[in-house]
Design a protein around this motif. Structure first.
Motif: not given
Ligand code: HEC
Ligand code: HEC
Length: 369
Positions: A41-42, A69-70, A38-39, A66, A55, A89
């Motif tokens: 950006q980078v 950040c989430h 859904k979201n 996770c 991730m 980001r």
């Molecule tokens: C250091 C920070 C960080 C961690 C830790 C992290 N993420 Fe993320 N995640 C991000 C960022 C930043 C984005 C958005 C990237 C973009 O804007 O292109 C994102 C995007 C996502 C999305 C897409 C969501 C959407 O619908 O837009 C998913 C699913 C996701 N992460 C799952 C995970 C999972 C599962 C973990 C753990 C294994 C995790 N992330 C750990 C920073 C993090």
């Protein structure tokens, strides 16, 4: 975007049956991630299959879960409520720029280059770090004398029993148990695996889960197929490339053929024993690291590096507990480890390996629907 979907995207099937090659991500249709999430950006333009590996690269580099950040409850990963996600980001953009300006756009500098398992990189060297007794120039260091690749590989063939013993094997039937992490296998009960191999290159893997459902993965020398309780299909070309390599009963005799380049890099410890570290690029263009025990010559570890836009994602396979069966040494325990240790890590223990029992060719054919 459903996390569950990515996790079951077929990758696991391949992973569990292939003692030699594992890929962390296969999606039959690898769409740009912004079309399924859904979201974004980078990461616009990044293949969907890289989302979770990336991730985990960030998560492990920072040493966090996770939810650092989430808003991870109920999978609300698209939300931007946590400041760390915004910082991430900016950091991702910074890393892209550094690599573009200095490394031809290759992901050479990664989150881990600075973070190394911590949210706060240490910029100031510790006092006492690299402190020497005096300023005398060091003696030039003798480089380790390393054997040639050919010597290491032929020693490996000898260590597992030698060409003659290996070539006597026409079929191999293996029974094993496979244990997956609690998160994906809450019962903690192992899955049962049977593997049928027939020279030169037929392979069938049958996996029975603890609830009794059976999954097949076959290759008859030409066609690869997958059959689960819900679907039956031919393998994708990427899956086929892997299964082909795996199905070669004599691949150990010609390991060199699996690589376009192969060089001995160093002597290094693996599980506290000296090993020769050999590095190469495999037929899928991925870098692999192979570690051969320096004393006995056996292959003890293999690391496959999968490319992502934030750097290389390692998959490590350890070959343990080698035992002799009809003059051929085989590892009876195989452990596969990923950065995503809660979903993918597996341990396979072999309970029985039989050679040269009759196996009907029909076994490897794709069943009629
Ligand atoms: C250091 C920070 C960080 C961690 C830790 C992290 N993420 Fe993320 N995640 C991000 C960022 C930043 C984005 C958005 C990237 C973009 O804007 O292109 C994102 C995007 C996502 C999305 C897409 C969501 C959407 O619908 O837009 C998913 C699913 C996701 N992460 C799952 C995970 C999972 C599962 C973990 C753990 C294994 C995790 N992330 C750990 C920073 C993090
Ligand atoms: C060139 C070095 C460098 C690289 C590469 C780098 N970072 Fe950082 N990062 C830093 C520094 C330095 C800080 C701490 C700034 C401070 O102390 O306020 C930081 C802070 C952060 C924070 C905030 C931590 C907190 O305190 O909450 C996040 C999140 C983060 N980085 C994510 C990433 C991600 C994700 C990557 C890879 C895409 C990355 N960083 C790559 C240097 C780096």
């Amino acid at each position: 975007m459903s996390i569950a979907r990515l996790i079951v995207a077929g990758s696991f099937l391949i992973a569990l049956s292939l003692p030699f090659t594992i890929d962390s991500s296969f999606a039959t249709q690898d769409k740009p991630v912004e079309l399924v999430s859904k979201n974004i950006q980078v990461f616009k333009g990044m293949p969907e299959s890289q989302l979770l590996p990336v991730m985990h690269l960030m998560r492990t580099a920072l040493g966090v879960r996770c939810d650092y950040c989430h808003v991870a409850e109920n999978g609300k990963y698209w939300m931007d409520d946590k400041p760390a996600k915004q910082t991430a980001r900016r950091m991702i953009q910074m890393v892209f720029e550094i690599n573009k300006a200095n490394f031809g756009g290759e992901p050479v500098v990664t989150c881990n280059s600075c973070h190394r398992g911590s949210t706060k990189p240490i910029g100031i060297p510790a006092i006492g770090q690299a402190a020497f007794e005096n300023t005398t120039r060091a003696e030039p260091r003798e480089p380790d004398s390393l054997p040639a690749v050919e010597a290491i590989l032929s020693r490996y063939v000898e260590a597992i029993g030698g060409k003659r013993a290996l070539e006597r094997i026409q079929t191999r039937v293996t029974e094993a148990s496979l244990l997956r992490p609690k998160l994906v296998n809450p019962s903690g009960k192992p899955l049962a695996i049977e593997i049928y191999q027939k020279a030169p290159n037929k392979l069938l893997t049958v996996v029975t889960s603890s609830d009794g459902s059976v999954t097949y993965q076959g290759y008859n020398g030409k066609i690869g197929w997958i059959k689960t309780p819900n679907l039956q299909r031919e393998m994708t070309s990427a899956e086929l490339a892997q299964v082909r390599q795996q199905a070669d009963l004599y691949k150990d005799l010609n390991l060199k053929n699996l690589f376009s380049t192969l060089k001995v890099v160093a002597k290094q410890k693996v599980n506290e024993r000296d090993a020769y570290f050999v590095e190469g690029v495999n037929s899928s263009g991925k870098t692999e690291k192979l570690f051969f025990d320096a004393e006995v010559g056996l292959l003890v570890r293999r690391v496959v590096l999968n490319k992502t836009i934030l750097g290389l994602d390692p998959v490590q396979t350890d070959f343990l507990d080698y035992r002799e069966v009809n003059g051929v040494k085989l590892p009876f325990t195989i452990q596969t480890s990923y950065l995503d240790h809660t979903h993918y890590n597996t341990t396979r223990k072999f309970s029985q390996i039989k050679h040269n029992v009759p196996v009907d060719d029909a076994k490897f054919e794709m069943p009629r629907k």
